[in-house]
Design a protein around this motif. Structure first.
Motif, PDB file in Angstrom:
ATOM      1  N   GLN A 181       0.858  -1.231   0.000  1.00 51.28           N
ATOM      2  CA  GLN A 181      -0.186   0.040  -0.010  1.00 51.28           C
ATOM      3  C   GLN A 181       0.904   1.353   0.062  1.00 51.28           C
ATOM      4  OE1 GLN A 181      -4.342   0.188   1.721  1.00 51.28           O
ATOM      5  NE2 GLN A 181      -2.836   0.349   3.357  1.00 51.28           N
ATOM      6  N   ASP A 182       1.973   1.345   0.759  1.00 47.95           N
ATOM      7  CA  ASP A 182       2.667   2.315   1.058  1.00 47.95           C
ATOM      8  C   ASP A 182       3.630   2.677  -0.149  1.00 47.95           C
ATOM      9  OD1 ASP A 182       1.667   2.861   3.515  1.00 47.95           O
ATOM     10  OD2 ASP A 182       3.248   1.827   4.697  1.00 47.95           O
ATOM     11  N   MET A 183       4.002   1.600  -0.795  1.00 47.63           N
ATOM     12  CA  MET A 183       4.871   1.955  -1.889  1.00 47.63           C
ATOM     13  C   MET A 183       4.329   2.050  -3.418  1.00 47.63           C
ATOM     14  SD  MET A 183       7.441  -1.407  -1.321  1.00 47.63           S
ATOM     15  CE  MET A 183       8.530  -1.368   0.193  1.00 47.63           C
ATOM     16  N   THR A 184       3.031   1.651  -3.462  1.00 49.52           N
ATOM     17  CA  THR A 184       2.363   1.730  -4.811  1.00 49.52           C
ATOM     18  C   THR A 184       1.293   3.000  -4.812  1.00 49.52           C
ATOM     19  OG1 THR A 184       0.525   0.153  -3.952  1.00 49.52           O
ATOM     20  CG2 THR A 184       2.544  -0.897  -5.483  1.00 49.52           C
ATOM     21  N   ARG A 185       1.231   3.756  -3.803  1.00 45.98           N
ATOM     22  CA  ARG A 185       0.054   4.653  -3.708  1.00 45.98           C
ATOM     23  C   ARG A 185       0.845   5.945  -4.871  1.00 45.98           C
ATOM     24  NH1 ARG A 185       1.709   6.441   2.350  1.00 45.98           N
ATOM     25  NH2 ARG A 185       3.532   8.063   1.826  1.00 45.98           N
ATOM     26  N   GLU A 186      -0.152   6.721  -5.238  1.00 47.13           N
ATOM     27  CA  GLU A 186      -0.103   7.855  -6.106  1.00 47.13           C
ATOM     28  C   GLU A 186       0.983   8.815  -5.571  1.00 47.13           C
ATOM     29  OE1 GLU A 186      -2.847  10.147  -9.214  1.00 47.13           O
ATOM     30  OE2 GLU A 186      -3.119   8.088  -8.941  1.00 47.13           O
ATOM     31  N   LEU A 187       0.560   9.249  -4.429  1.00 52.74           N
ATOM     32  CA  LEU A 187       1.109  10.402  -4.075  1.00 52.74           C
ATOM     33  C   LEU A 187       2.326  10.118  -2.994  1.00 52.74           C
ATOM     34  CD1 LEU A 187       0.913  13.431  -4.297  1.00 52.74           C
ATOM     35  CD2 LEU A 187      -0.826  13.222  -2.113  1.00 52.74           C
ATOM     36  N   SER A 188       3.563  10.575  -3.163  1.00 57.08           N
ATOM     37  CA  SER A 188       4.734  10.337  -2.509  1.00 57.08           C
ATOM     38  C   SER A 188       4.644   8.829  -1.806  1.00 57.08           C
ATOM     39  CB  SER A 188       4.684  11.266  -0.870  1.00 57.08           C
ATOM     40  OG  SER A 188       4.196  12.519  -1.259  1.00 57.08           O
ATOM     41  N   PRO A 189       4.947   7.886  -2.826  1.00 57.68           N
ATOM     42  CA  PRO A 189       5.235   6.500  -2.349  1.00 57.68           C
ATOM     43  C   PRO A 189       6.377   6.255  -1.738  1.00 57.68           C
ATOM     44  CG  PRO A 189       5.464   6.821  -4.691  1.00 57.68           C
ATOM     45  CD  PRO A 189       4.936   7.988  -4.268  1.00 57.68           C
ATOM     46  N   LEU A 190       6.390   5.171  -0.909  1.00 57.01           N
ATOM     47  CA  LEU A 190       7.820   4.788  -0.235  1.00 57.01           C
ATOM     48  C   LEU A 190       8.756   4.422  -1.426  1.00 57.01           C
ATOM     49  CD1 LEU A 190       9.588   4.137   1.973  1.00 57.01           C
ATOM     50  CD2 LEU A 190       8.259   1.985   2.179  1.00 57.01           C
ATOM     51  N   VAL A 191       9.664   5.202  -1.555  1.00 54.08           N
ATOM     52  CA  VAL A 191      11.055   4.615  -2.415  1.00 54.08           C
ATOM     53  C   VAL A 191      12.160   5.213  -2.075  1.00 54.08           C
ATOM     54  CG1 VAL A 191       9.658   4.590  -4.699  1.00 54.08           C
ATOM     55  CG2 VAL A 191      10.234   6.737  -4.015  1.00 54.08           C
ATOM     56  N   GLN A 192      13.378   4.637  -2.467  1.00 55.18           N
ATOM     57  CA  GLN A 192      14.583   5.131  -2.011  1.00 55.18           C
ATOM     58  C   GLN A 192      14.730   6.261  -2.697  1.00 55.18           C
ATOM     59  OE1 GLN A 192      17.518   2.032  -2.066  1.00 55.18           O
ATOM     60  NE2 GLN A 192      19.290   3.808  -1.741  1.00 55.18           N
ATOM     61  N   ALA A 193      15.148   7.552  -2.177  1.00 52.05           N
ATOM     62  CA  ALA A 193      15.568   8.623  -2.792  1.00 52.05           C
ATOM     63  C   ALA A 193      16.834   8.208  -3.556  1.00 52.05           C
ATOM     64  CB  ALA A 193      15.865   9.743  -1.775  1.00 52.05           C
TER      65      ALA A 193
END
Ligand code: DC
Length: 221
Positions: A181-193
């Motif tokens: 849920q956190d990685m695939t959301r449209e707004l500000s997903p969890l990804v490594q900068a």
């Protein structure tokens, strides 16, 4: 100028434990952004809003005033003036936080509060979008992760110590769902900068991770 350390990563990676250790050692303020999303989720649950009611979340989140304070070095989250620290650590609130946090109204409000805090103070801030969105100019960025089974086991032990009945398989399933849920959301997903250092804590102690991040800070300072 304030010195900002951003720590992002999935649920149960040990972000808050490590961020607290670093803050204590460096004399910085620890900002737990997840607690803010949890306070908002608590408000929505209390108001009887379901995680699927997107429009209602957008409306209701306007009524929640979230702020933070500190008592003996511990972050206190206030929801419309009430200290809600004792109510936000349940799985129900965590799942609602994950479900409601993709909403633009919720994010806008909380990101603004987080940026204000970091502008004037040296902070260690943890969350999901700190290095990518909240503090893109943070001097040190860490993406902290660990194997999902290790993360589930850590959470299981934590709950067991508190005397809370729990099931390891269910915790792992919850963690995997929450990550998705956190990685695939449209707004500000969890990804490594792109400029974040990846740290896998599966085989590291919290003290080892904290020391590694402090060494990175010393290099940047
Ligand atoms: O870190 P935590 O488990 O307390 O966070 C709860 C939820 O809040 C998490 O699943 C997603 C959301 N969150 C977020 O969207 N952005 C953040 N910076 C921190 C948390």
């Amino acid at each position: 100028m304030s010195f900002n350390i951003a720590i992002d990563g999935p649920a149960g990676a040990g972000k808050s434990t490590i961020a607290k250790m670093i803050a204590k050692k460096l004399g910085y303020i620890y900002v737990d952004t997840g607690a803010m999303y949890r306070a908002m989720a608590l408000y929505l649950l209390r108001e009887g809003v379901a995680s699927s009611e997107k429009e209602k979340i957008g409306e209701k989140c306007k009524e929640a005033d979230i702020s933070i304070g500190y008592e003996n070095g511990e972050q206190i989250v206030f929801l419309n003036g009430e200290n809600v620290n004792g109510f936000i650590r349940t799985e129900e609130v965590g799942n609602m936080a994950s479900a409601s946090s993709p909403h633009p109204g919720v994010r806008q409000k909380l990101v603004e509060l987080q940026q204000k805090l970091a502008a004037s103070k040296d902070v260690v801030m943890d969350g999901r979008d700190i290095g990518t969105c909240v503090l893109p100019n943070a001097q040190v960025k860490v993406y902290l992760t660990a194997d999902s089974h290790v993360r589930a086991l850590r959470r299981y032990k934590e709950l067991e110590e508190k005397g809370v009945a729990c099931n390891l398989e269910e915790i792992e399933k919850d963690i995997v769902e929450r990550d998705h849920q956190d990685m695939t959301r449209e707004l500000s997903p969890l990804v490594q900068a792109p400029d974040a250092i990846l740290v896998d804590s599966s085989d590291m102690t919290a003290a080892e991770v904290a020391d590694a991040v402090i060494a990175l800070c010393a290099k940047k300072a």
